[in-house]
Design a protein around this motif. Structure first.
Motif, PDB file in Angstrom:
ATOM      1  N   ASP A 263      14.114   0.773  12.134  1.00  0.00           N
ATOM      2  CA  ASP A 263      13.704   1.882  11.108  1.00  0.00           C
ATOM      3  C   ASP A 263      14.633   1.860   9.830  1.00  0.00           C
ATOM      4  OD1 ASP A 263      11.392   2.990  12.023  1.00  0.00           O
ATOM      5  OD2 ASP A 263      12.463   4.427  12.977  1.00  0.00           O
TER       6      ASP A 263
ATOM      7  N   ARG B 155       2.328 -19.777  -0.691  1.00  0.00           N
ATOM      8  CA  ARG B 155       3.693 -20.291   0.282  1.00  0.00           C
ATOM      9  C   ARG B 155       4.260 -19.227   1.252  1.00  0.00           C
ATOM     10  NH1 ARG B 155       3.072 -22.583  -4.605  1.00  0.00           N
ATOM     11  NH2 ARG B 155       4.016 -24.543  -4.920  1.00  0.00           N
ATOM     12  N   GLY B 156       3.136 -18.396   1.365  1.00  0.00           N
ATOM     13  CA  GLY B 156       3.539 -17.175   2.539  1.00  0.00           C
ATOM     14  C   GLY B 156       4.445 -16.211   2.069  1.00  0.00           C
ATOM     15  N   LYS B 157       4.664 -16.084   0.738  1.00  0.00           N
ATOM     16  CA  LYS B 157       5.677 -15.044   0.197  1.00  0.00           C
ATOM     17  C   LYS B 157       5.238 -13.715  -0.010  1.00  0.00           C
ATOM     18  CE  LYS B 157       9.082 -18.013  -2.121  1.00  0.00           C
ATOM     19  NZ  LYS B 157      10.202 -17.298  -2.202  1.00  0.00           N
ATOM     20  N   ILE B 158       3.868 -13.802  -0.066  1.00  0.00           N
ATOM     21  CA  ILE B 158       3.277 -12.336  -0.219  1.00  0.00           C
ATOM     22  C   ILE B 158       2.330 -11.734   0.861  1.00  0.00           C
ATOM     23  CG2 ILE B 158       1.348 -10.838  -1.814  1.00  0.00           C
ATOM     24  CD1 ILE B 158       3.228 -12.406  -3.805  1.00  0.00           C
ATOM     25  N   LYS B 159       2.975 -10.633   1.473  1.00  0.00           N
ATOM     26  CA  LYS B 159       2.363 -10.046   2.563  1.00  0.00           C
ATOM     27  C   LYS B 159       1.351  -8.922   2.056  1.00  0.00           C
ATOM     28  CE  LYS B 159       5.596 -10.374   6.196  1.00  0.00           C
ATOM     29  NZ  LYS B 159       7.099  -9.842   6.647  1.00  0.00           N
TER      30      LYS B 159
ATOM     31  N   SER C 210       9.496 -25.113   2.021  1.00  0.00           N
ATOM     32  CA  SER C 210       8.050 -25.187   1.683  1.00  0.00           C
ATOM     33  C   SER C 210       7.724 -24.047   0.869  1.00  0.00           C
ATOM     34  CB  SER C 210       7.073 -25.540   2.672  1.00  0.00           C
ATOM     35  OG  SER C 210       7.102 -24.362   3.477  1.00  0.00           O
ATOM     36  N   ARG C 211       8.329 -22.960   0.996  1.00  0.00           N
ATOM     37  CA  ARG C 211       8.083 -21.726   0.325  1.00  0.00           C
ATOM     38  C   ARG C 211       8.466 -21.553  -0.944  1.00  0.00           C
ATOM     39  NH1 ARG C 211       6.151 -18.965   4.600  1.00  0.00           N
ATOM     40  NH2 ARG C 211       7.245 -18.927   6.616  1.00  0.00           N
TER      41      ARG C 211
ATOM     42  N   MET D 285       9.575  -7.457 -14.229  1.00  0.00           N
ATOM     43  CA  MET D 285       8.240  -6.839 -14.082  1.00  0.00           C
ATOM     44  C   MET D 285       7.821  -6.303 -15.360  1.00  0.00           C
ATOM     45  SD  MET D 285       7.225  -6.992 -10.966  1.00  0.00           S
ATOM     46  CE  MET D 285       5.750  -5.914 -11.193  1.00  0.00           C
TER      47      MET D 285
ATOM     48  N   GLY E 191       9.524 -10.176   2.460  1.00  0.00           N
ATOM     49  CA  GLY E 191       8.551 -10.417   1.739  1.00  0.00           C
ATOM     50  C   GLY E 191       8.738 -11.754   0.737  1.00  0.00           C
ATOM     51  N   THR E 192       8.808 -11.594  -0.470  1.00  0.00           N
ATOM     52  CA  THR E 192       8.906 -12.972  -1.537  1.00  0.00           C
ATOM     53  C   THR E 192      10.195 -13.670  -1.192  1.00  0.00           C
ATOM     54  OG1 THR E 192       9.959 -11.396  -2.989  1.00  0.00           O
ATOM     55  CG2 THR E 192       7.822 -12.038  -3.276  1.00  0.00           C
TER      56      THR E 192
ATOM     57  N   CYS F 253      14.245   1.483   2.400  1.00  0.00           N
ATOM     58  CA  CYS F 253      14.693   0.640   1.202  1.00  0.00           C
ATOM     59  C   CYS F 253      16.028   1.275   0.688  1.00  0.00           C
ATOM     60  CB  CYS F 253      13.578   0.901   0.212  1.00  0.00           C
ATOM     61  SG  CYS F 253      14.107   0.244  -1.538  1.00  0.00           S
TER      62      CYS F 253
ATOM     63  N   CYS G 296      13.802  -5.165   1.842  1.00  0.00           N
ATOM     64  CA  CYS G 296      12.390  -5.180   1.341  1.00  0.00           C
ATOM     65  C   CYS G 296      12.140  -6.757   1.030  1.00  0.00           C
ATOM     66  CB  CYS G 296      11.799  -4.393   0.400  1.00  0.00           C
ATOM     67  SG  CYS G 296      12.355  -2.558   0.486  1.00  0.00           S
TER      68      CYS G 296
ATOM     69  N   GLN H 177       0.360 -18.723  -6.466  1.00  0.00           N
ATOM     70  CA  GLN H 177       1.294 -19.777  -5.839  1.00  0.00           C
ATOM     71  C   GLN H 177       2.280 -19.128  -4.809  1.00  0.00           C
ATOM     72  OE1 GLN H 177       3.251 -22.449  -8.363  1.00  0.00           O
ATOM     73  NE2 GLN H 177       2.301 -21.771 -10.169  1.00  0.00           N
ATOM     74  N   MET H 178       2.571 -17.779  -4.979  1.00  0.00           N
ATOM     75  CA  MET H 178       3.505 -17.538  -4.108  1.00  0.00           C
ATOM     76  C   MET H 178       2.869 -17.023  -2.867  1.00  0.00           C
ATOM     77  SD  MET H 178       5.941 -15.251  -6.381  1.00  0.00           S
ATOM     78  CE  MET H 178       7.471 -14.937  -5.622  1.00  0.00           C
TER      79      MET H 178
ATOM     80  N   GLN I  29       4.280  -2.729   6.259  1.00  0.00           N
ATOM     81  CA  GLN I  29       4.823  -2.720   7.588  1.00  0.00           C
ATOM     82  C   GLN I  29       4.419  -1.476   8.225  1.00  0.00           C
ATOM     83  OE1 GLN I  29       8.526  -3.669   6.536  1.00  0.00           O
ATOM     84  NE2 GLN I  29       8.403  -5.741   7.412  1.00  0.00           N
TER      85      GLN I  29
ATOM     86  N   ILE J  80       3.293  -4.090  -7.044  1.00  0.00           N
ATOM     87  CA  ILE J  80       2.733  -4.867  -8.333  1.00  0.00           C
ATOM     88  C   ILE J  80       1.588  -4.110  -8.542  1.00  0.00           C
ATOM     89  CG2 ILE J  80       2.092  -6.973  -9.116  1.00  0.00           C
ATOM     90  CD1 ILE J  80       4.340  -8.111  -7.371  1.00  0.00           C
TER      91      ILE J  80
ATOM     92  N   ARG K 278      11.413 -14.381   1.887  1.00  0.00           N
ATOM     93  CA  ARG K 278      10.921 -14.723   3.376  1.00  0.00           C
ATOM     94  C   ARG K 278      12.123 -15.864   3.707  1.00  0.00           C
ATOM     95  NH1 ARG K 278       5.114 -15.692   5.830  1.00  0.00           N
ATOM     96  NH2 ARG K 278       5.649 -16.143   7.917  1.00  0.00           N
TER      97      ARG K 278
ATOM     98  N   LEU L 108       1.064 -17.291 -10.986  1.00  0.00           N
ATOM     99  CA  LEU L 108       2.310 -17.371 -10.253  1.00  0.00           C
ATOM    100  C   LEU L 108       2.198 -16.466  -8.702  1.00  0.00           C
ATOM    101  CD1 LEU L 108       5.197 -18.110  -9.851  1.00  0.00           C
ATOM    102  CD2 LEU L 108       5.937 -16.115 -11.083  1.00  0.00           C
TER     103      LEU L 108
ATOM    104  N   TYR M 264       6.058   1.253  10.676  1.00  0.00           N
ATOM    105  CA  TYR M 264       7.331   1.615  11.315  1.00  0.00           C
ATOM    106  C   TYR M 264       7.396   3.366  11.527  1.00  0.00           C
ATOM    107  CZ  TYR M 264       9.574   2.075   7.015  1.00  0.00           C
ATOM    108  OH  TYR M 264       9.915   2.266   5.875  1.00  0.00           O
TER     109      TYR M 264
ATOM    110  N   ARG N 125       9.594   1.437   2.583  1.00  0.00           N
ATOM    111  CA  ARG N 125      10.056   0.345   2.376  1.00  0.00           C
ATOM    112  C   ARG N 125       9.108  -0.159   0.963  1.00  0.00           C
ATOM    113  NH1 ARG N 125      10.372  -2.524   8.185  1.00  0.00           N
ATOM    114  NH2 ARG N 125      12.005  -0.859   9.108  1.00  0.00           N
ATOM    115  N   ILE N 126       9.599  -1.129   0.155  1.00  0.00           N
ATOM    116  CA  ILE N 126       8.725  -1.543  -0.766  1.00  0.00           C
ATOM    117  C   ILE N 126       7.715  -2.724  -0.198  1.00  0.00           C
ATOM    118  CG2 ILE N 126       8.872  -3.245  -2.958  1.00  0.00           C
ATOM    119  CD1 ILE N 126       9.700  -0.156  -3.325  1.00  0.00           C
TER     120      ILE N 126
ATOM    121  N   GLU O  86       5.633  -5.489  -1.766  1.00  0.00           N
ATOM    122  CA  GLU O  86       5.575  -5.927  -3.008  1.00  0.00           C
ATOM    123  C   GLU O  86       4.313  -5.963  -3.590  1.00  0.00           C
ATOM    124  OE1 GLU O  86       7.797  -9.082  -1.307  1.00  0.00           O
ATOM    125  OE2 GLU O  86       9.548  -8.797  -2.349  1.00  0.00           O
TER     126      GLU O  86
END
Lengths: 283, 187
Positions: free
Chosen positions: A39, B158-162, A267-268, A191, A14-15, A42, A10, B154-155, B166, B135, A17, B151, B168, B128-129, B131
């Protein structure tokens, strides 16, 4: 061309990437043809093994069974997923009653770092290293699950591992000796008990600075997230505010091999790594 | 006082329960405290790892299962690799968490098991998780909406949070898998 199944997990969608992008990038340069597991679901992560042992075996086994349909090894860049796969392979043997149908071990599972540290990959990497990372001092941070538990990871030097250090030296970087290579960053407690993660991460970051490192290198998505994003109140022994970039090892492999998309990956990051690399003449 | 087949004193049904379920013989502990000395989260614990073992031996079920310690353990396995008697204490901690949840004892760290439950519900929902959903769902439970919001932004930049999960085809299969385990049918 080597064929391999790729289980992203996962975080890499996402984070983390940039870990996905750089892992795919360097695999291609090293002529490893990745097939993302269709398919996939997690692995269950910390939450499954903390709450329900049978489920913590069943979730990875579902993916292992999917991967077992193909005659190729499976590479897992997320070390937390990797650890759950190895634990599930063992758990399925010890507790067949956890599964509705018996598990047949058909697929070899490798952690991406171990995969690239294998001698054939190292030889390929040596010939493809076009831009050696000269002058870059790195603190290799393995974290917990890349080495522990050793009966699952197969790492013999689990208190003071050096395989990532050797990989970095092949890329031309200097791996500094330090004593926090395998200390825990607090992982998913970020978290719920963010305070614990901030304390642990800042200790790791300041120890890397004290060891004279320019940056930290890791292969764990949780470690990267915790170390990269928790630097706001970092200061050294004399109270100076300092920041230290945190790389995925695949990003530095890509940089040394001259991959065209390195800047996009970097850049991420929350803690800017580009200034450091520019000042060293590496980017 | 009970005696087991090897003639060792056990004397506590809680101790026996832990040994049986974890398959780790914590009677071998001689309180050297190496586990606690190497534990990265010991400062956040209300009972050190070696004390958890001793309290299990004393049979103090409620105290151990209601402790903060079992939930702040980060499962780093440092205790397990350093134990001179090969006690896999990280495994014991997993067992303690499983029993605590089944017993319905109020957790010493309430947010940690809540997070795990939200996490598993997220897998059950989509396989799938995602994120951001995870959260937000966790924040709905804890009502702490502002923590790390900066934070998160910021993420996101930077393209880190969708934004969207998805799509499937394994969703139904994973729901069925969860239903099986929730009913305990596979065990």
């Amino acid at each position: 061309m080597k064929e391999a199944t790729y289980y992203p997990g996962c975080s890499l969608h996402g984070t983390a990437r940039e870990y996905d992008e750089s892992f795919r990038g360097v695999s291609k340069l090293l002529e490893v043809n990745l097939h993302e597991l269709e398919d996939w679901t997690c692995c269950g992560s910390t939450s499954a093994h903390c709450t329900d042992e049978a489920l913590s075996v069943a979730l990875p086994v579902r993916n292992l069974n999917l991967a077992g349909k193909y005659d190729r090894e499976m590479i897992v860049p997320c070390v937390a997923c990797y650890s759950r796969f190895k634990a599930a392979q063992q758990g399925a043997k010890e507790h067949p009653e956890y599964l509705p149908t018996p598990y047949e071990e058909k697929v070899a599972v490798h952690y991406a770092l171990d995969f690239f540290c294998d001698s054939s990959m190292i030889e390929a990497l040596k010939t493809k290293t076009a831009k050696p990372l000269s002058g870059l001092k790195v603190a290799c941070y393995y974290g917990c699950l890349a080495v522990r538990p050793p009966d699952l990871t197969g790492v013999k030097q689990y208190e003071n591992p050096d395989h990532m250090d050797r990989l970095m030296e092949i890329l031309g970087a200097e791996a500094v000796p330090w004593s926090y290579k395998t200390d825990c960053c607090g992982a998913s407690l970020v978290m719920t008990r963010t305070d614990i993660v901030i304390t642990l991460s800042q200790k790791i970051l300041s120890m890397a600075l004290e060891a004279g490192a320019d940056c930290i290198v890791t292969g764990c998505t949780m470690c990267h997230a915790n170390l990269d994003t928790r630097q706001a109140s970092l200061s050294d022994a004399s109270g100076n505010k300092n920041k230290i970039p945190v790389f995925y090892f695949t990003e530095l492999m890509g940089l040394a091999m001259g991959h065209r998309e390195v800047k996009k990956w970097l850049s991420r990051h929350v803690t800017d790594p580009i200034k450091l690399l520019s000042s060293k003449g590496l980017l | 006082m009970n005696m087991n087949e090897s003639g060792m004193q056990t004397g506590s049904s809680f101790l026996e329960e832990i040994i049986r379920e974890s398959n780790v013989d914590i009677r071998a502990c001689y309180q050297c405290q190496k586990c606690s000395a190497g534990c990265p989260v010991v400062s956040a614990m209300d009972m050190y790892p070696n004390q958890v073992i001793r309290q299990i031996q004393y049979g103090r079920r409620e105290k151990v299962l209601g402790s903060k310690s079992i939930w702040v353990c980060a499962s780093c396995h440092t205790c397990s690799v350093r134990c001179p008697n090969d006690i896999d204490f990280a495994k014991v901690m997993d067992t303690l968490r499983h029993i605590a949840l089944r017993s319905g004892i109020i957790a010493g760290e309430k947010d940690v098991p809540v997070f795990h439950m939200v996490f598993l519900e997220s897998i059950k929902r989509t396989g799938r998780i995602h994120e951001l959903s995870l959260i937000l769902r966790f924040k709905l439970k804890t009502r702490d909406f502002l923590k790390d919001a900066g934070l998160g932004w910021q993420m996101f930049r930077r393209g880190k949070i969708k934004i969207l999960p998805q799509v499937y085809s394994a969703r139904r299969e994973i729901k069925e898998l969860f239903n099986t385990y929730e009913k305990g049918a596979a065990q």
